[in-house]
Design an enzyme around this catalytic site. Structure first.
Site, mmCIF file in Angstrom:
data_model
loop_
_atom_site.group_PDB
_atom_site.id
_atom_site.type_symbol
_atom_site.label_atom_id
_atom_site.label_comp_id
_atom_site.label_asym_id
_atom_site.label_seq_id
_atom_site.Cartn_x
_atom_site.Cartn_y
_atom_site.Cartn_z
ATOM 1 N N ASN A 60 0.634 -1.332 -0.266
ATOM 2 C CA ASN A 60 0.106 0.053 0.024
ATOM 3 C C ASN A 60 0.761 1.235 0.019
ATOM 4 O O ASN A 60 1.813 1.311 0.888
ATOM 5 C CB ASN A 60 -0.888 -0.055 1.341
ATOM 6 N N HIS A 95 6.810 -1.871 3.297
ATOM 7 C CA HIS A 95 6.561 -3.189 3.396
ATOM 8 C C HIS A 95 5.895 -3.796 2.543
ATOM 9 O O HIS A 95 4.784 -3.312 1.967
ATOM 10 C CB HIS A 95 5.986 -3.194 4.818
HETATM 11 P P1 5GP Z 1 -0.184 -1.086 5.878
HETATM 12 O O1 5GP Z 1 -1.618 -0.764 6.080
HETATM 13 O O2 5GP Z 1 0.585 0.105 6.090
HETATM 14 O O3 5GP Z 1 -0.009 -1.341 4.295
HETATM 15 O O4 5GP Z 1 0.157 -2.497 6.443
HETATM 16 C C1 5GP Z 1 0.356 -2.325 7.944
HETATM 17 C C2 5GP Z 1 0.433 -3.718 8.421
HETATM 18 O O5 5GP Z 1 1.351 -3.640 9.702
HETATM 19 C C3 5GP Z 1 -0.846 -4.189 8.838
HETATM 20 O O6 5GP Z 1 -1.587 -5.166 8.305
HETATM 21 C C4 5GP Z 1 -0.785 -4.198 10.402
HETATM 22 O O7 5GP Z 1 -1.556 -5.169 10.697
HETATM 23 C C5 5GP Z 1 0.586 -4.310 10.463
HETATM 24 N N1 5GP Z 1 1.113 -3.871 11.934
HETATM 25 C C6 5GP Z 1 1.071 -2.756 12.554
HETATM 26 N N2 5GP Z 1 1.623 -2.708 13.636
HETATM 27 C C7 5GP Z 1 2.334 -3.869 13.881
HETATM 28 C C8 5GP Z 1 3.131 -4.379 14.983
HETATM 29 O O8 5GP Z 1 3.347 -3.625 15.735
HETATM 30 N N3 5GP Z 1 3.836 -5.652 14.604
HETATM 31 C C9 5GP Z 1 3.327 -6.289 13.531
HETATM 32 N N4 5GP Z 1 3.780 -7.661 13.364
HETATM 33 N N5 5GP Z 1 2.395 -5.951 12.524
HETATM 34 C C10 5GP Z 1 1.911 -4.606 12.731
#
Ligand code: 5GP
Ligand code: ZN
Length: 112
Positions: A85, A98
Site C-alpha cells: 500500500n 513493506h
Molecule cells: P499497511 O496498512 O501500512 O499496508 O500495513 C501495515 C500492516 O502492519 C498492517 O497489516 C498491520 O496489521 C501491521 N502492523 C502494524 N503494527 C504492527 C506491529 O507492531 N507488529 C506487527 N507484526 N505488525 C504490525
C-alpha cells in the site's frame, strides 16, 4: 524517528524476525488477513514504494525476499499474493515500506 517498523528492526519492539538478509527482514503481521500473512521490509527507513523507486536494486532484493519468505512458509506451490500500500488512497497505515506476503488459502479475485 518514531517509526514502529524501525523499532521492530532494531529489536526495541519484540517481533520475531522470521527471515533476515543484508537488506531486509520479515515478520508476521500482528493482524493477519490470511492464514499466512508476513511483512517484508527494508532495514533502512524508506517511506513507501514511490520513495523506494530511486533504489531499484533494493526493490529487487525485497521482491526476492518475498519469494523466499513464501517458500519458507510453504506457500510457494499453492500460490501467494504480494502487495504494498502506497499512500493515503491505498490506506498505507505504517509509513515504512513493506510488502505483504499473503497466502495459505484461496483469496478473492479482486485486488481492491
Ligand atoms: P499497511 O496498512 O501500512 O499496508 O500495513 C501495515 C500492516 O502492519 C498492517 O497489516 C498491520 O496489521 C501491521 N502492523 C502494524 N503494527 C504492527 C506491529 O507492531 N507488529 C506487527 N507484526 N505488525 C504490525
Ligand atoms: Zn522506519
Amino acid at each position: 524517528m518514531d517509526c514502529i517498523f524501525c523499532k521492530i528492526i532494531a529489536g526495541e519492539i519484540p517481533s520475531p524476525h522470521i527471515f533476515e538478509d543484508e537488506a531486509c527482514i520479515a515478520i508476521r503481521d500482528i493482524n493477519p488477513q490470511a492464514k499466512v500473512h508476513c511483512l517484508v521490509m527494508p532495514k533502512k527507513h524508506i517511506a513507501n514504494l514511490t520513495e523506494a523507486s530511486a533504489d531499484p536494486e533494493l526493490l529487487g532484493k525485497l521482491m526476492a525476499a518475498c519469494a523466499k519468505v513464501a517458500a519458507q512458509e510453504g506457500i510457494a506451490e499453492s500460490g501467494y499474493r504480494v502487495a504494498t500500500n502506497c499512500g493515503e488512497n491505498a490506506c498505507q497505515s505504517v509509513p515504512h515500506l513493506h510488502f505483504h506476503v499473503l497466502g495459505g488459502e484461496k483469496m478473492g479475485e479482486r485486488m481492491s
